[in-house]
Design a protein around this motif. Structure first.
Motif, PDB file in Angstrom:
ATOM      1  N   LYS A  27      -2.347  -4.118  16.150  1.00  0.00           N
ATOM      2  CA  LYS A  27      -2.593  -2.814  16.068  1.00  0.00           C
ATOM      3  C   LYS A  27      -2.888  -2.441  17.714  1.00  0.00           C
ATOM      4  O   LYS A  27      -2.561  -1.605  18.279  1.00  0.00           O
ATOM      5  CB  LYS A  27      -4.337  -2.925  15.723  1.00  0.00           C
ATOM      6  CG  LYS A  27      -4.363  -2.521  14.073  1.00  0.00           C
ATOM      7  CD  LYS A  27      -5.898  -2.030  13.507  1.00  0.00           C
ATOM      8  CE  LYS A  27      -6.018  -1.861  12.121  1.00  0.00           C
ATOM      9  NZ  LYS A  27      -7.531  -1.500  11.639  1.00  0.00           N
ATOM     10  N   LEU A  28      -3.527  -3.553  18.152  1.00  0.00           N
ATOM     11  CA  LEU A  28      -4.107  -3.296  19.495  1.00  0.00           C
ATOM     12  C   LEU A  28      -2.412  -2.968  20.414  1.00  0.00           C
ATOM     13  O   LEU A  28      -1.790  -2.293  21.389  1.00  0.00           O
ATOM     14  CB  LEU A  28      -4.034  -4.314  20.368  1.00  0.00           C
ATOM     15  CG  LEU A  28      -4.654  -4.035  21.980  1.00  0.00           C
ATOM     16  CD1 LEU A  28      -5.409  -3.227  22.049  1.00  0.00           C
ATOM     17  CD2 LEU A  28      -5.030  -5.452  22.163  1.00  0.00           C
ATOM     18  N   VAL A  37      -1.636   4.368  14.380  1.00  0.00           N
ATOM     19  CA  VAL A  37      -2.589   2.922  13.423  1.00  0.00           C
ATOM     20  C   VAL A  37      -4.114   3.563  12.236  1.00  0.00           C
ATOM     21  O   VAL A  37      -3.760   3.083  11.196  1.00  0.00           O
ATOM     22  CB  VAL A  37      -2.048   1.951  13.801  1.00  0.00           C
ATOM     23  CG1 VAL A  37      -1.155   1.556  14.426  1.00  0.00           C
ATOM     24  CG2 VAL A  37      -2.764   1.435  14.600  1.00  0.00           C
ATOM     25  N   GLU A  38      -4.420   4.380  12.912  1.00  0.00           N
ATOM     26  CA  GLU A  38      -5.909   4.546  11.969  1.00  0.00           C
ATOM     27  C   GLU A  38      -5.482   4.980  10.641  1.00  0.00           C
ATOM     28  O   GLU A  38      -6.134   3.816  10.029  1.00  0.00           O
ATOM     29  CB  GLU A  38      -6.461   5.663  12.794  1.00  0.00           C
ATOM     30  CG  GLU A  38      -6.596   5.484  14.477  1.00  0.00           C
ATOM     31  CD  GLU A  38      -7.947   4.376  14.199  1.00  0.00           C
ATOM     32  OE1 GLU A  38      -8.875   4.099  13.589  1.00  0.00           O
ATOM     33  OE2 GLU A  38      -7.524   3.981  15.629  1.00  0.00           O
ATOM     34  N   PRO A  42      -2.808  -2.161   6.658  1.00  0.00           N
ATOM     35  CA  PRO A  42      -2.887  -2.795   6.954  1.00  0.00           C
ATOM     36  C   PRO A  42      -0.998  -3.706   6.560  1.00  0.00           C
ATOM     37  O   PRO A  42      -0.290  -3.937   7.555  1.00  0.00           O
ATOM     38  CB  PRO A  42      -3.020  -4.596   6.104  1.00  0.00           C
ATOM     39  CG  PRO A  42      -4.367  -4.098   5.395  1.00  0.00           C
ATOM     40  CD  PRO A  42      -3.821  -2.212   4.824  1.00  0.00           C
ATOM     41  N   SER A  43      -0.600  -3.219   4.909  1.00  0.00           N
ATOM     42  CA  SER A  43       1.079  -3.538   4.955  1.00  0.00           C
ATOM     43  C   SER A  43       2.276  -3.180   5.860  1.00  0.00           C
ATOM     44  O   SER A  43       3.231  -3.129   6.756  1.00  0.00           O
ATOM     45  CB  SER A  43       1.967  -3.646   3.943  1.00  0.00           C
ATOM     46  OG  SER A  43       1.236  -2.408   3.463  1.00  0.00           O
ATOM     47  N   GLU A  44       1.325  -1.486   6.474  1.00  0.00           N
ATOM     48  CA  GLU A  44       2.448  -0.613   7.454  1.00  0.00           C
ATOM     49  C   GLU A  44       3.078  -1.444   9.116  1.00  0.00           C
ATOM     50  O   GLU A  44       2.958  -1.094   9.219  1.00  0.00           O
ATOM     51  CB  GLU A  44       1.571   0.701   7.144  1.00  0.00           C
ATOM     52  CG  GLU A  44       2.449   1.460   5.276  1.00  0.00           C
ATOM     53  CD  GLU A  44       1.505   2.715   5.864  1.00  0.00           C
ATOM     54  OE1 GLU A  44       2.558   3.717   6.336  1.00  0.00           O
ATOM     55  OE2 GLU A  44       0.285   2.902   5.583  1.00  0.00           O
ATOM     56  N   ILE A  45       1.421  -1.704   8.882  1.00  0.00           N
ATOM     57  CA  ILE A  45       0.832  -2.145  10.030  1.00  0.00           C
ATOM     58  C   ILE A  45       1.677  -3.437  10.463  1.00  0.00           C
ATOM     59  O   ILE A  45       2.442  -3.199  11.380  1.00  0.00           O
ATOM     60  CB  ILE A  45      -0.542  -2.369  11.024  1.00  0.00           C
ATOM     61  CG1 ILE A  45      -1.455  -1.265  10.554  1.00  0.00           C
ATOM     62  CG2 ILE A  45      -0.580  -2.945  11.812  1.00  0.00           C
ATOM     63  CD1 ILE A  45      -2.558  -0.842  10.616  1.00  0.00           C
TER      64      ILE A  45
END
Length: 60
Positions: A27-28, A37-38, A42-45
Motif C-alpha cells: 500500500k505504501l 488504495v483506500e 487486498p486482492s486488488e492491491i
C-alpha cells in the motif's frame, strides 16, 4: 469454535502479522506512486503491486 493449542495460536498470529506487514508495504509503495488504495480490496492491491513490479523489470 476451533480449539488451538497456544503454540498454534501464536503461529497463526505471527503469520497474520507478517501478511499484514507485507500488505501495508505494498500500500505504501502504491501510495507513493499516487495510486488510490483506500477503498480497494487486498486482492486488488496485490494485483496493482504486481503490475507495478512487472513494469519495473519489463521497461514498460
Amino acid at each position: 469454535m476451533v480449539n488451538y493449542g497456544e503454540d498454534k495460536f501464536e503461529e497463526l498470529i505471527s503469520k497474520a502479522s507478517e501478511k499484514a506487514k507485507k500488505l501495508n508495504f505494498k500500500k505504501l509503495v502504491l501510495k507513493s506512486l499516487r495510486i488510490e488504495v483506500e477503498d480497494k480490496e487486498p486482492s486488488e492491491i496485490e494485483s496493482l503491486y504486481v503490475l507495478y513490479v512487472m513494469s519495473l523489470y519489463n521497461d514498460c
